[in-house]
Design a protein around this motif. Sequence first.
Motif, PDB file in Angstrom:
ATOM      1  N   LEU A 172      27.474  58.654 -32.806  1.00  0.00           N
ATOM      2  CA  LEU A 172      27.597  57.436 -31.706  1.00  0.00           C
ATOM      3  C   LEU A 172      28.755  56.869 -31.869  1.00  0.00           C
ATOM      4  CD1 LEU A 172      24.187  56.725 -30.878  1.00  0.00           C
ATOM      5  CD2 LEU A 172      25.218  58.442 -29.753  1.00  0.00           C
ATOM      6  N   GLU A 173      29.975  56.832 -30.713  1.00  0.00           N
ATOM      7  CA  GLU A 173      31.162  56.167 -30.904  1.00  0.00           C
ATOM      8  C   GLU A 173      30.743  54.743 -30.265  1.00  0.00           C
ATOM      9  OE1 GLU A 173      34.912  58.128 -29.808  1.00  0.00           O
ATOM     10  OE2 GLU A 173      33.537  59.365 -28.766  1.00  0.00           O
ATOM     11  N   SER A 174      31.356  53.608 -30.820  1.00  0.00           N
ATOM     12  CA  SER A 174      31.018  52.398 -30.424  1.00  0.00           C
ATOM     13  C   SER A 174      32.261  51.896 -29.479  1.00  0.00           C
ATOM     14  CB  SER A 174      31.216  51.321 -31.484  1.00  0.00           C
ATOM     15  OG  SER A 174      32.347  51.432 -32.503  1.00  0.00           O
ATOM     16  N   TYR A 175      31.894  51.381 -28.457  1.00  0.00           N
ATOM     17  CA  TYR A 175      32.790  50.812 -27.506  1.00  0.00           C
ATOM     18  C   TYR A 175      32.561  49.134 -27.349  1.00  0.00           C
ATOM     19  CZ  TYR A 175      33.493  55.716 -26.321  1.00  0.00           C
ATOM     20  OH  TYR A 175      33.688  57.021 -26.315  1.00  0.00           O
ATOM     21  N   PRO A 176      33.606  48.522 -26.738  1.00  0.00           N
ATOM     22  CA  PRO A 176      34.999  48.998 -26.242  1.00  0.00           C
ATOM     23  C   PRO A 176      35.808  49.338 -27.627  1.00  0.00           C
ATOM     24  CG  PRO A 176      34.830  46.620 -25.921  1.00  0.00           C
ATOM     25  CD  PRO A 176      33.379  46.924 -26.398  1.00  0.00           C
ATOM     26  N   LYS A 177      36.815  50.049 -27.302  1.00  0.00           N
ATOM     27  CA  LYS A 177      37.997  50.173 -28.082  1.00  0.00           C
ATOM     28  C   LYS A 177      39.170  49.980 -27.634  1.00  0.00           C
ATOM     29  CE  LYS A 177      35.944  54.544 -30.260  1.00  0.00           C
ATOM     30  NZ  LYS A 177      36.163  55.971 -30.390  1.00  0.00           N
ATOM     31  N   PHE A 178      40.218  49.589 -28.296  1.00  0.00           N
ATOM     32  CA  PHE A 178      41.537  48.654 -27.806  1.00  0.00           C
ATOM     33  C   PHE A 178      42.505  49.455 -28.643  1.00  0.00           C
ATOM     34  CE2 PHE A 178      38.271  45.390 -26.871  1.00  0.00           C
ATOM     35  CZ  PHE A 178      38.761  44.938 -25.700  1.00  0.00           C
ATOM     36  N   GLN A 179      43.624  49.657 -27.733  1.00  0.00           N
ATOM     37  CA  GLN A 179      44.937  50.111 -28.183  1.00  0.00           C
ATOM     38  C   GLN A 179      46.104  49.307 -27.912  1.00  0.00           C
ATOM     39  OE1 GLN A 179      46.687  53.903 -26.745  1.00  0.00           O
ATOM     40  NE2 GLN A 179      46.384  54.728 -28.608  1.00  0.00           N
ATOM     41  N   PHE A 180      46.955  48.759 -28.823  1.00  0.00           N
ATOM     42  CA  PHE A 180      48.071  48.093 -28.269  1.00  0.00           C
ATOM     43  C   PHE A 180      49.496  48.827 -28.628  1.00  0.00           C
ATOM     44  CE2 PHE A 180      44.810  45.390 -29.754  1.00  0.00           C
ATOM     45  CZ  PHE A 180      44.614  44.419 -28.529  1.00  0.00           C
ATOM     46  N   GLN A 219      51.672  46.619 -23.930  1.00  0.00           N
ATOM     47  CA  GLN A 219      50.314  47.304 -23.229  1.00  0.00           C
ATOM     48  C   GLN A 219      49.281  47.308 -24.079  1.00  0.00           C
ATOM     49  OE1 GLN A 219      50.944  51.417 -21.270  1.00  0.00           O
ATOM     50  NE2 GLN A 219      49.664  52.036 -22.980  1.00  0.00           N
ATOM     51  N   VAL A 220      48.209  46.908 -23.482  1.00  0.00           N
ATOM     52  CA  VAL A 220      46.988  46.885 -23.855  1.00  0.00           C
ATOM     53  C   VAL A 220      45.998  47.844 -23.160  1.00  0.00           C
ATOM     54  CG1 VAL A 220      44.741  45.623 -24.304  1.00  0.00           C
ATOM     55  CG2 VAL A 220      47.065  44.552 -24.346  1.00  0.00           C
ATOM     56  N   LYS A 221      45.443  48.752 -23.767  1.00  0.00           N
ATOM     57  CA  LYS A 221      44.537  49.760 -23.138  1.00  0.00           C
ATOM     58  C   LYS A 221      42.985  49.805 -24.013  1.00  0.00           C
ATOM     59  CE  LYS A 221      43.596  54.920 -23.048  1.00  0.00           C
ATOM     60  NZ  LYS A 221      44.124  56.165 -23.576  1.00  0.00           N
ATOM     61  N   GLY A 222      41.984  49.366 -23.004  1.00  0.00           N
ATOM     62  CA  GLY A 222      40.680  49.228 -23.341  1.00  0.00           C
ATOM     63  C   GLY A 222      39.831  50.494 -22.852  1.00  0.00           C
ATOM     64  N   GLN A 223      39.488  51.236 -23.968  1.00  0.00           N
ATOM     65  CA  GLN A 223      38.547  52.232 -23.455  1.00  0.00           C
ATOM     66  C   GLN A 223      37.125  51.641 -23.492  1.00  0.00           C
ATOM     67  OE1 GLN A 223      39.997  55.315 -23.515  1.00  0.00           O
ATOM     68  NE2 GLN A 223      37.997  56.013 -22.465  1.00  0.00           N
ATOM     69  N   ILE A 224      36.496  51.185 -22.468  1.00  0.00           N
ATOM     70  CA  ILE A 224      35.297  50.581 -22.200  1.00  0.00           C
ATOM     71  C   ILE A 224      34.171  51.598 -22.573  1.00  0.00           C
ATOM     72  CG2 ILE A 224      33.892  49.270 -20.867  1.00  0.00           C
ATOM     73  CD1 ILE A 224      36.538  48.284 -21.200  1.00  0.00           C
ATOM     74  N   VAL A 256      43.858  49.591 -18.295  1.00  0.00           N
ATOM     75  CA  VAL A 256      45.026  49.639 -18.763  1.00  0.00           C
ATOM     76  C   VAL A 256      45.940  48.413 -18.241  1.00  0.00           C
ATOM     77  CG1 VAL A 256      47.358  50.679 -19.250  1.00  0.00           C
ATOM     78  CG2 VAL A 256      45.235  52.178 -19.395  1.00  0.00           C
ATOM     79  N   ALA A 257      46.641  47.767 -19.008  1.00  0.00           N
ATOM     80  CA  ALA A 257      47.485  46.574 -18.540  1.00  0.00           C
ATOM     81  C   ALA A 257      48.861  46.661 -19.221  1.00  0.00           C
ATOM     82  CB  ALA A 257      46.899  45.062 -18.654  1.00  0.00           C
ATOM     83  N   LEU A 258      49.946  46.718 -18.499  1.00  0.00           N
ATOM     84  CA  LEU A 258      51.284  46.774 -19.202  1.00  0.00           C
ATOM     85  C   LEU A 258      52.045  45.754 -18.613  1.00  0.00           C
ATOM     86  CD1 LEU A 258      53.589  48.328 -20.609  1.00  0.00           C
ATOM     87  CD2 LEU A 258      53.694  49.797 -18.696  1.00  0.00           C
ATOM     88  N   ALA A 259      52.940  44.787 -19.294  1.00  0.00           N
ATOM     89  CA  ALA A 259      53.527  43.741 -18.673  1.00  0.00           C
ATOM     90  C   ALA A 259      55.053  44.070 -19.296  1.00  0.00           C
ATOM     91  CB  ALA A 259      53.146  42.612 -19.035  1.00  0.00           C
ATOM     92  N   VAL A 296      69.589  50.389 -27.733  1.00  0.00           N
ATOM     93  CA  VAL A 296      68.844  50.503 -28.886  1.00  0.00           C
ATOM     94  C   VAL A 296      67.471  50.456 -28.574  1.00  0.00           C
ATOM     95  CG1 VAL A 296      70.475  49.834 -30.784  1.00  0.00           C
ATOM     96  CG2 VAL A 296      69.236  48.145 -29.755  1.00  0.00           C
ATOM     97  N   GLN A 297      66.318  50.961 -29.168  1.00  0.00           N
ATOM     98  CA  GLN A 297      65.108  50.938 -28.805  1.00  0.00           C
ATOM     99  C   GLN A 297      64.120  50.929 -30.077  1.00  0.00           C
ATOM    100  OE1 GLN A 297      63.926  53.843 -25.770  1.00  0.00           O
ATOM    101  NE2 GLN A 297      62.617  54.749 -27.445  1.00  0.00           N
ATOM    102  N   SER A 298      63.037  50.298 -29.835  1.00  0.00           N
ATOM    103  CA  SER A 298      61.969  50.623 -31.038  1.00  0.00           C
ATOM    104  C   SER A 298      60.602  50.619 -30.184  1.00  0.00           C
ATOM    105  CB  SER A 298      61.907  49.457 -32.105  1.00  0.00           C
ATOM    106  OG  SER A 298      60.713  49.505 -33.064  1.00  0.00           O
ATOM    107  N   ARG A 299      59.608  51.414 -30.422  1.00  0.00           N
ATOM    108  CA  ARG A 299      58.487  51.472 -29.927  1.00  0.00           C
ATOM    109  C   ARG A 299      57.134  51.732 -30.682  1.00  0.00           C
ATOM    110  NH1 ARG A 299      56.876  57.047 -28.374  1.00  0.00           N
ATOM    111  NH2 ARG A 299      55.849  56.469 -26.658  1.00  0.00           N
ATOM    112  N   LEU A 300      56.069  51.297 -30.298  1.00  0.00           N
ATOM    113  CA  LEU A 300      54.987  51.485 -31.232  1.00  0.00           C
ATOM    114  C   LEU A 300      53.821  51.794 -30.501  1.00  0.00           C
ATOM    115  CD1 LEU A 300      53.046  48.651 -31.162  1.00  0.00           C
ATOM    116  CD2 LEU A 300      54.923  47.822 -32.533  1.00  0.00           C
TER     117      LEU A 300
END
Length: 382
Positions: free
Chosen positions: A35-43, A84-89, A96-99, A378-382
């Motif tokens: 069983l997976e646990s929720y919520p999960k967050f990705q930044f 960006q914040v992604k919440g897997q509820i 998803v929220a992106l600013a 120039v750019q950097s992303r994660l």
Amino acid sequence: MKKSLLRQPFPYFFVLLMGFGMHAQVPDSTQGEILESYPKFQFKGLFQGRYTASLKEHVDVEGVHHTDETATNNSFSLKYMRVQVKGQISRRVEVVALANFADFKNDPKTRVLENAYLRYSFNQKVAITVGQFRPWFGIEETYPVDIIKSLEWSNQYTEFGKNGWTSFQIGASVGGTLPLGKVPMQYAVSVVNGNGKNQVSDKDNGKQFLTRLVFDVSKKYGLNIGINGGAGKVFKKGVYALGVDLATDIELAPKWNLDIQIEAKQAVNHNLYFGIEETDRLPDINEYQMRGVYFLPNMRYEIDYKNLKAIEFSCRYEYLDTDFRQNSNPRQSLIPMISLEFLKNYGARIQMGMQIDYYKHQIENTNKYNGNLFILQVQSRL
């Protein structure tokens, strides 16, 4: 003896009920699964800055012509500082929220917040999205700016965004992947307000409806063909947009890849129509139309030498006429670029290129003037 047993029915009834439950119990559907646990967050995050220099006298770094000596011919600028914040509820629900904090340099009233949506996925075939997002209406809506194959979005993308067909819009969408015989087909059907992001409400009671179909024609050559169509009402005036696009990714050799994008669109330019005084414009909104096409080849070489992962060469050609029926003045752009990738998946890269613009008719003190811009990014992303 029989009489005493009848006087105490409850213990025997309880034993009978337990025995029945042990034989009739339905096994749990999750039995044996982890069983997976929720919520999960990705930044995620993106930094993108650039240095721009105008190589044309009296034309500033924004491409605007000046008859006086006030043109700024070189400048450092911050394009993106995204978070960006992604919440897997749950397994089906994500938020998803992106600013883009770089937009604080301008009036942030209708800026900064870009994505803000909830998506509910029934399965691969059906997923519903509501909120503020980028509705599918072409190739450029299918990937973020940090993996773009050129220095900037196409001029076509910008103009169609002003008319509510592309870029960030508020509304709802349903999409997914469906098999069409042996050919996989992706689809998206959206309805949006059509007046851009971060608006309090719709500007009128009209809505714009968009549809996109993508056919995976050849897996070997990564060939996808897209068809786009849209219609709606803006201040009780009927508007439409049409488009077709093609994308392919060909492996020329073990370390060499060529991907090509071609996109063509045409639509009513209602943003232009309603920007003209009512006494000065024609009554028929269909007399104000825009159309454009661009061709973007990109050659990639996987060098993987020390910190340098890959080198890319691209050159986008674009033709765009924002009013071809009434006041035709097409803009032709050529953007050659070289990109050095230092981390995989564009985690860090340096881009250098030119933006060369030609107009059929040059207009002084406007951005409709021939210009040559040198851009180092120039750019950097994660």
